[in-house]
Scaffold this motif. Structure first.
Motif, PDB file in Angstrom:
ATOM      1  N   LEU A  69       0.837  -1.195   0.000  1.00 57.50           N
ATOM      2  CA  LEU A  69       0.000   0.000   0.000  1.00 57.50           C
ATOM      3  C   LEU A  69       0.871   1.243   0.000  1.00 57.50           C
ATOM      4  O   LEU A  69       1.930   1.261   0.630  1.00 57.50           O
ATOM      5  CB  LEU A  69      -0.915   0.004   1.232  1.00 57.50           C
ATOM      6  N   PRO A  70       0.441   2.299  -0.681  1.00 57.75           N
ATOM      7  CA  PRO A  70       1.230   3.528  -0.703  1.00 57.75           C
ATOM      8  C   PRO A  70       1.287   4.190   0.667  1.00 57.75           C
ATOM      9  O   PRO A  70       0.417   3.988   1.513  1.00 57.75           O
ATOM     10  CB  PRO A  70       0.473   4.409  -1.707  1.00 57.75           C
ATOM     11  N   LYS A  71       2.333   4.987   0.871  1.00 57.78           N
ATOM     12  CA  LYS A  71       2.518   5.763   2.104  1.00 57.78           C
ATOM     13  C   LYS A  71       2.603   4.871   3.343  1.00 57.78           C
ATOM     14  O   LYS A  71       2.175   5.263   4.430  1.00 57.78           O
ATOM     15  CB  LYS A  71       1.391   6.790   2.257  1.00 57.78           C
ATOM     16  N   GLN A  72       3.172   3.670   3.202  1.00 57.35           N
ATOM     17  CA  GLN A  72       3.343   2.772   4.338  1.00 57.35           C
ATOM     18  C   GLN A  72       4.820   2.526   4.662  1.00 57.35           C
ATOM     19  O   GLN A  72       5.145   1.686   5.495  1.00 57.35           O
ATOM     20  CB  GLN A  72       2.646   1.428   4.060  1.00 57.35           C
ATOM     21  N   LEU A  87      -4.220   4.793 -12.404  1.00 59.33           N
ATOM     22  CA  LEU A  87      -3.373   5.361 -11.371  1.00 59.33           C
ATOM     23  C   LEU A  87      -2.995   4.327 -10.322  1.00 59.33           C
ATOM     24  O   LEU A  87      -1.928   4.402  -9.723  1.00 59.33           O
ATOM     25  CB  LEU A  87      -4.069   6.552 -10.710  1.00 59.33           C
ATOM     26  N   MET A  88      -3.858   3.356 -10.103  1.00 56.75           N
ATOM     27  CA  MET A  88      -3.515   2.275  -9.183  1.00 56.75           C
ATOM     28  C   MET A  88      -2.450   1.376  -9.787  1.00 56.75           C
ATOM     29  O   MET A  88      -1.584   0.844  -9.089  1.00 56.75           O
ATOM     30  CB  MET A  88      -4.764   1.454  -8.850  1.00 56.75           C
ATOM     31  N   GLU A  89      -2.503   1.205 -11.101  1.00 54.75           N
ATOM     32  CA  GLU A  89      -1.568   0.304 -11.781  1.00 54.75           C
ATOM     33  C   GLU A  89      -0.165   0.881 -11.836  1.00 54.75           C
ATOM     34  O   GLU A  89       0.818   0.148 -11.749  1.00 54.75           O
ATOM     35  CB  GLU A  89      -2.077   0.042 -13.197  1.00 54.75           C
ATOM     36  N   HIS A  90      -0.059   2.214 -11.965  1.00 55.08           N
ATOM     37  CA  HIS A  90       1.252   2.831 -12.132  1.00 55.08           C
ATOM     38  C   HIS A  90       1.685   3.513 -10.836  1.00 55.08           C
ATOM     39  O   HIS A  90       0.984   4.380 -10.324  1.00 55.08           O
ATOM     40  CB  HIS A  90       1.219   3.837 -13.278  1.00 55.08           C
ATOM     41  N   PRO A  91       2.848   3.141 -10.314  1.00 50.82           N
ATOM     42  CA  PRO A  91       3.320   3.713  -9.045  1.00 50.82           C
ATOM     43  C   PRO A  91       3.555   5.211  -9.151  1.00 50.82           C
ATOM     44  O   PRO A  91       3.820   5.750 -10.223  1.00 50.82           O
ATOM     45  CB  PRO A  91       4.653   2.980  -8.816  1.00 50.82           C
ATOM     46  N   VAL A 135       7.618  15.747 -19.383  1.00 47.65           N
ATOM     47  CA  VAL A 135       7.887  15.013 -18.143  1.00 47.65           C
ATOM     48  C   VAL A 135       6.617  15.084 -17.310  1.00 47.65           C
ATOM     49  O   VAL A 135       5.936  16.112 -17.297  1.00 47.65           O
ATOM     50  CB  VAL A 135       9.057  15.635 -17.361  1.00 47.65           C
ATOM     51  N   MET A 136       6.284  14.007 -16.597  1.00 49.50           N
ATOM     52  CA  MET A 136       5.026  13.973 -15.865  1.00 49.50           C
ATOM     53  C   MET A 136       5.198  13.327 -14.505  1.00 49.50           C
ATOM     54  O   MET A 136       5.853  12.285 -14.380  1.00 49.50           O
ATOM     55  CB  MET A 136       3.981  13.182 -16.660  1.00 49.50           C
ATOM     56  N   SER A 137       4.618  13.934 -13.492  1.00 45.31           N
ATOM     57  CA  SER A 137       4.602  13.307 -12.172  1.00 45.31           C
ATOM     58  C   SER A 137       3.226  12.719 -11.905  1.00 45.31           C
ATOM     59  O   SER A 137       2.200  13.313 -12.239  1.00 45.31           O
ATOM     60  CB  SER A 137       4.951  14.325 -11.078  1.00 45.31           C
ATOM     61  N   ILE A 138       3.247  11.533 -11.338  1.00 50.18           N
ATOM     62  CA  ILE A 138       2.027  10.923 -10.806  1.00 50.18           C
ATOM     63  C   ILE A 138       2.267  10.761  -9.319  1.00 50.18           C
ATOM     64  O   ILE A 138       3.266  10.185  -8.905  1.00 50.18           O
ATOM     65  CB  ILE A 138       1.763   9.543 -11.431  1.00 50.18           C
ATOM     66  N   GLY A 139       1.370  11.308  -8.509  1.00 49.93           N
ATOM     67  CA  GLY A 139       1.572  11.135  -7.081  1.00 49.93           C
ATOM     68  C   GLY A 139       0.850  12.172  -6.267  1.00 49.93           C
ATOM     69  O   GLY A 139      -0.077  12.825  -6.736  1.00 49.93           O
ATOM     70  N   PHE A 144       3.213  20.289  -2.134  1.00 53.59           N
ATOM     71  CA  PHE A 144       1.926  20.972  -2.045  1.00 53.59           C
ATOM     72  C   PHE A 144       0.930  20.230  -1.168  1.00 53.59           C
ATOM     73  O   PHE A 144      -0.234  20.604  -1.069  1.00 53.59           O
ATOM     74  CB  PHE A 144       1.350  21.182  -3.442  1.00 53.59           C
ATOM     75  N   ASN A 145       1.367  19.099  -0.561  1.00 50.71           N
ATOM     76  CA  ASN A 145       0.552  18.369   0.410  1.00 50.71           C
ATOM     77  C   ASN A 145      -0.796  17.944  -0.159  1.00 50.71           C
ATOM     78  O   ASN A 145      -1.847  18.116   0.462  1.00 50.71           O
ATOM     79  CB  ASN A 145       0.341  19.199   1.682  1.00 50.71           C
ATOM     80  N   ASN A 146      -0.781  17.386  -1.354  1.00 49.15           N
ATOM     81  CA  ASN A 146      -2.019  16.905  -1.969  1.00 49.15           C
ATOM     82  C   ASN A 146      -2.599  15.741  -1.177  1.00 49.15           C
ATOM     83  O   ASN A 146      -1.866  14.889  -0.680  1.00 49.15           O
ATOM     84  CB  ASN A 146      -1.765  16.444  -3.408  1.00 49.15           C
ATOM     85  N   LYS A 147      -3.911  15.688  -1.090  1.00 48.51           N
ATOM     86  CA  LYS A 147      -4.590  14.585  -0.387  1.00 48.51           C
ATOM     87  C   LYS A 147      -4.809  13.391  -1.311  1.00 48.51           C
ATOM     88  O   LYS A 147      -4.991  12.273  -0.859  1.00 48.51           O
ATOM     89  CB  LYS A 147      -5.932  15.057   0.152  1.00 48.51           C
ATOM     90  N   GLU A 148      -4.854  13.620  -2.626  1.00 46.04           N
ATOM     91  CA  GLU A 148      -5.093  12.546  -3.580  1.00 46.04           C
ATOM     92  C   GLU A 148      -4.038  12.584  -4.676  1.00 46.04           C
ATOM     93  O   GLU A 148      -3.352  13.588  -4.882  1.00 46.04           O
ATOM     94  CB  GLU A 148      -6.489  12.707  -4.206  1.00 46.04           C
ATOM     95  N   LYS A 149      -3.930  11.477  -5.390  1.00 48.78           N
ATOM     96  CA  LYS A 149      -2.980  11.410  -6.500  1.00 48.78           C
ATOM     97  C   LYS A 149      -3.326  12.442  -7.564  1.00 48.78           C
ATOM     98  O   LYS A 149      -4.503  12.677  -7.852  1.00 48.78           O
ATOM     99  CB  LYS A 149      -3.014  10.010  -7.138  1.00 48.78           C
ATOM    100  N   THR A 150      -2.301  13.022  -8.143  1.00 47.16           N
ATOM    101  CA  THR A 150      -2.498  13.989  -9.220  1.00 47.16           C
ATOM    102  C   THR A 150      -1.723  13.558 -10.460  1.00 47.16           C
ATOM    103  O   THR A 150      -0.813  12.730 -10.384  1.00 47.16           O
ATOM    104  CB  THR A 150      -2.014  15.397  -8.807  1.00 47.16           C
ATOM    105  N   ILE A 151      -2.096  14.140 -11.586  1.00 44.98           N
ATOM    106  CA  ILE A 151      -1.388  13.942 -12.850  1.00 44.98           C
ATOM    107  C   ILE A 151      -0.910  15.319 -13.298  1.00 44.98           C
ATOM    108  O   ILE A 151      -1.733  16.174 -13.651  1.00 44.98           O
ATOM    109  CB  ILE A 151      -2.298  13.330 -13.930  1.00 44.98           C
TER     110      ILE A 151
END
Length: 269
Positions: A85-88, A161-165, A184-188, A193-200
């Protein structure tokens, strides 16, 4: 290489049968029903080492669970944790290394032959496409970072988004009525910026003098650069982002990646 799982042997065999070539990749397959005590006890890993005919102290364990990490360390082995799980990551302090995904597994750090698929600091991946209208123009980070970032909606992309880390990827971006650009692209979660959910958040490697809010942006992602990371300062974050850009600029000139610039998806209307 051995596969040692707490799952029953029959279940392991059934699962890997769906993946061509996986079973033949392992010299030893060991199920939890073939030992007296499973993880977090060390017996399953010690038995796997015995069947491999290698000393347990020379084994490297790759685990996704806390009981597995505990079992590997109890067996006297070095352990890399890839949390399910992420953030563990903070829970896996017993591991010798914690990585975000198997994309970040570098065997040479452990005295093993390196993977040979990295090219110019990038990892080729099976291309995938994503797109939609730009929902935040240059993106809230653009003015702070001084680069033309864009935000795409994550709606409808939850499975992808679940499939790609979480991490930094690169490829080609098609902007309606403008053309195709290196990207270039960030997923996360964008720790700064302390995002609560994944962004693209794509960054188009091109100088823009005007906003492109609301325009259709289509992306073809072809490679991976690095995992998501925290930075101690805004300056260090900006420096790393520009380094990512330089890596992508060079890599996208290689035939391996440049051929995808002609993907019809980028020019679809």
């Amino acid at each position: 290489m051995a596969l040692a799982s707490n799952s029953p042997r029959e279940s392991i065999e059934a699962k890997i049968s769906y993946h061509d070539g996986w079973k033949n990749s392992f010299s030893v397959i060991l199920g939890g029903d073939e030992v007296r005590t499973g993880k977090p006890f060390p017996e399953i890993f010690l038995e796997a080492a015995k069947r491999l005919n290698v000393d347990h102290s020379s084994c490297l364990v790759i685990e996704d669970s806390l009981p597995g990490v505990a079992a590997g360390k109890a067996a006297g082995m070095e352990v890399i944790a890839v949390p399910s799980l992420p953030k563990q990551s903070h829970l896996y302090t017993a591991a010798d290394e914690v990585i975000n995904s198997l994309l970040d597994l570098h065997l040479e750090k452990w005295g093993l032959p390196p993977f040979e698929d990295w090219v110019e600091g990038t990892l080729p991946i099976d291309p995938w496409c994503i797109g939609g209208p730009v929902i935040k123009g240059f993106g809230r980070g653009s003015k702070v970072l001084g680069i033309p970032t864009a935000n795409l909606s994550t709606e409808g992309y939850s499975d992808l988004l679940m499939e790609h880390p979480a991490g930094v990827y690169f490829g080609w971006a098609g902007l309606s009525a403008r053309g195709v650009y290196k990207m270039v692209m960030s997923i996360g979660w964008n720790p700064y910026f302390n995002n609560k959910e994944k962004t693209i958040e794509p960054w188009l490697l091109h100088d823009f003098n005007e906003d492109f809010y609301g325009e259709e942006l289509r992306l073809v992602i072809v490679g991976y650069i690095r995992p998501e990371a925290n930075f101690p300062s805004l300056e260090s974050l900006v420096a790393k982002i520009h380094e990512d850009g330089r890596i992508a600029e060079r890599a996208l000139d290689l035939p391996l990646y440049s051929s995808h610039k002609n993907d019809p998806y980028l020019r679809s209307t």
